[in-house]
Write a protein that holds these residues in place. Structure first.
Motif, short mmCIF file in Angstrom:
data_model
loop_
_atom_site.label_atom_id
_atom_site.label_comp_id
_atom_site.label_asym_id
_atom_site.label_seq_id
_atom_site.Cartn_x
_atom_site.Cartn_y
_atom_site.Cartn_z
N ARG A 33 0.83 -1.20 0.00
CA ARG A 33 0.00 0.00 0.00
C ARG A 33 0.88 1.26 0.00
NH1 ARG A 33 -2.65 -1.49 4.14
NH2 ARG A 33 -4.32 -2.53 2.98
N GLU A 34 1.94 1.25 0.81
CA GLU A 34 2.84 2.41 0.88
C GLU A 34 3.60 2.61 -0.43
OE1 GLU A 34 5.22 1.57 4.31
OE2 GLU A 34 3.58 2.03 5.70
N ARG A 35 4.11 1.52 -1.02
CA ARG A 35 4.82 1.63 -2.31
C ARG A 35 3.89 2.19 -3.37
NH1 ARG A 35 6.36 -4.26 -2.73
NH2 ARG A 35 6.15 -3.87 -4.94
N LEU A 36 2.68 1.67 -3.42
CA LEU A 36 1.69 2.13 -4.40
C LEU A 36 1.35 3.60 -4.16
CD1 LEU A 36 0.16 1.00 -6.79
CD2 LEU A 36 -1.69 0.35 -5.24
N GLY A 37 1.26 3.98 -2.90
CA GLY A 37 0.98 5.37 -2.56
C GLY A 37 2.08 6.31 -3.02
N ARG A 38 3.33 5.89 -2.88
CA ARG A 38 4.45 6.73 -3.34
C ARG A 38 4.40 6.92 -4.85
NH1 ARG A 38 7.22 3.89 0.79
NH2 ARG A 38 8.01 2.36 -0.69
N ILE A 39 4.10 5.84 -5.57
CA ILE A 39 4.00 5.95 -7.03
C ILE A 39 2.85 6.88 -7.40
CG2 ILE A 39 3.43 4.69 -9.15
CD1 ILE A 39 4.98 2.29 -7.96
N GLU A 40 1.71 6.66 -6.78
CA GLU A 40 0.53 7.48 -7.06
C GLU A 40 0.81 8.96 -6.77
OE1 GLU A 40 -4.22 7.34 -6.09
OE2 GLU A 40 -2.84 6.82 -4.48
N SER A 41 1.47 9.22 -5.68
CA SER A 41 1.78 10.60 -5.29
C SER A 41 2.66 11.28 -6.33
CB SER A 41 2.47 10.60 -3.93
OG SER A 41 2.92 11.86 -3.60
N ARG A 42 3.71 10.59 -6.78
CA ARG A 42 4.63 11.17 -7.77
C ARG A 42 3.94 11.37 -9.11
NH1 ARG A 42 7.71 15.01 -8.64
NH2 ARG A 42 9.27 14.66 -10.23
N VAL A 43 3.10 10.41 -9.51
CA VAL A 43 2.37 10.55 -10.77
C VAL A 43 1.46 11.78 -10.71
CG1 VAL A 43 0.57 9.50 -12.21
CG2 VAL A 43 2.51 8.13 -11.46
N ARG A 44 0.81 11.98 -9.57
CA ARG A 44 -0.06 13.15 -9.42
C ARG A 44 0.74 14.44 -9.46
NH1 ARG A 44 -4.55 10.83 -5.48
NH2 ARG A 44 -5.72 9.75 -7.12
N GLU A 45 1.94 14.44 -8.85
CA GLU A 45 2.79 15.64 -8.91
C GLU A 45 3.13 15.98 -10.35
OE1 GLU A 45 6.34 15.33 -6.53
OE2 GLU A 45 5.20 14.69 -4.77
N ILE A 46 3.52 14.96 -11.11
CA ILE A 46 3.85 15.20 -12.52
C ILE A 46 2.61 15.64 -13.27
CG2 ILE A 46 4.64 14.10 -14.66
CD1 ILE A 46 6.46 12.33 -12.88
N GLY A 47 1.46 15.07 -12.95
CA GLY A 47 0.22 15.43 -13.61
C GLY A 47 -0.20 16.87 -13.39
N ARG A 48 0.23 17.47 -12.29
CA ARG A 48 -0.11 18.87 -12.01
C ARG A 48 0.78 19.85 -12.78
NH1 ARG A 48 -1.09 16.73 -6.72
NH2 ARG A 48 1.04 17.18 -6.08
N MET A 49 1.81 19.34 -13.43
CA MET A 49 2.72 20.21 -14.18
C MET A 49 2.06 20.66 -15.47
SD MET A 49 6.29 18.19 -13.77
CE MET A 49 6.99 17.88 -12.18
N SER A 50 2.61 21.71 -16.06
CA SER A 50 2.09 22.18 -17.35
C SER A 50 2.48 21.18 -18.44
CB SER A 50 2.66 23.56 -17.67
OG SER A 50 4.02 23.45 -18.03
N ASP A 51 1.75 21.23 -19.52
CA ASP A 51 2.01 20.32 -20.63
C ASP A 51 3.44 20.43 -21.15
OD1 ASP A 51 -0.61 19.72 -20.27
OD2 ASP A 51 -1.32 20.54 -22.18
N ASN A 52 3.99 21.64 -21.14
CA ASN A 52 5.36 21.83 -21.62
C ASN A 52 6.38 21.24 -20.66
OD1 ASN A 52 4.45 23.13 -23.92
ND2 ASN A 52 4.58 25.15 -22.99
N GLN A 53 6.11 21.30 -19.35
CA GLN A 53 7.04 20.77 -18.36
C GLN A 53 7.05 19.24 -18.35
OE1 GLN A 53 5.25 22.74 -14.97
NE2 GLN A 53 7.10 23.94 -14.65
N ILE A 54 5.94 18.64 -18.66
CA ILE A 54 5.81 17.17 -18.58
C ILE A 54 6.83 16.48 -19.47
CG2 ILE A 54 4.30 15.23 -19.15
CD1 ILE A 54 1.96 16.94 -18.14
N GLY A 55 7.13 17.05 -20.62
CA GLY A 55 8.08 16.44 -21.55
C GLY A 55 9.41 16.10 -20.89
N ALA A 56 9.84 16.92 -19.95
CA ALA A 56 11.12 16.69 -19.28
C ALA A 56 11.04 15.53 -18.28
CB ALA A 56 11.56 17.96 -18.56
N TYR A 57 9.84 15.10 -17.94
CA TYR A 57 9.66 14.06 -16.93
C TYR A 57 9.18 12.73 -17.52
CZ TYR A 57 10.39 17.63 -13.45
OH TYR A 57 10.95 18.62 -12.69
#
Length: 167
Positions: free
Chosen positions: A43-67
């Motif tokens: 559950r914790e491992r999955l939560g860390r992945i989910e958290s990071r994916v959401r952080e990247i998802g909040r970035m602008s479309d132009n910033q996402i390319g770098a990630y």
């Protein structure tokens, strides 16, 4: 008195339901060869992945390319977790599917406005291959769109040069 007895009976019934639920959960974990602690770590491992994916998802479309590289690493970790038996539990299975969908949505947003042509030897860059790249159109048949957007730079679609910056 009657209400007190009814509350006491309901509390006893609630305790029995809790005990039955715990027993059922323990039996499921036993079938999967896991423990409550294993499930908590999963559950914790999955939560860390989910958290990071959401952080990247909040970035602008132009910033996402770098990630996109990090997004691929997260997806690989998610795929590895999907192979574990604990992933069969609905709590985890549904979350894994939701995270994968979110990763795919983020990738779809990661369109770049420009592309710098690399060499044929290293990058195999031609309009067909460029259009087929995931971060561009993910469809090689879209190569005429690149050509039409760059007619000022590309006279012949068979000839593009390393270092050219295409729209």
């Amino acid at each position: 008195d009657a209400a007190g007895k009814e509350v006491a009976a309901m509390n006893q019934q609630m305790e029995q339901i809790k005990a039955d639920t715990k027993k059922c959960r323990d039996e499921i974990y036993a079938m999967l060869g896991a423990t409550e602690a294993d499930a908590q770590r999963f559950r914790e491992r999955l939560g860390r992945i989910e958290s990071r994916v959401r952080e990247i998802g909040r970035m602008s479309d132009n910033q996402i390319g770098a990630y996109l590289g990090e997004l691929q690493t997260l997806e690989d970790s998610l795929t590895a977790m999907r192979r574990e038996k604990l992933a069969l539990l609905p709590e985890f299975y549904n979350k894994i599917i939701a995270i994968q969908k979110e990763i795919n949505d983020i990738r779809g947003r990661a369109r770049t406005n420009t592309y710098t042509v690399g060499t044929w030897k290293e990058d195999r860059d031609c309009l067909w291959n460029i259009a087929g790249k995931e971060q561009i159109y993910n469809d090689p048949f879209m190569w005429p769109k690149i050509w039409q957007a760059n007619t000022d730079k590309i006279r012949n679609p068979d000839l593009i040069y390393p270092g050219q910056v295409l729209n």
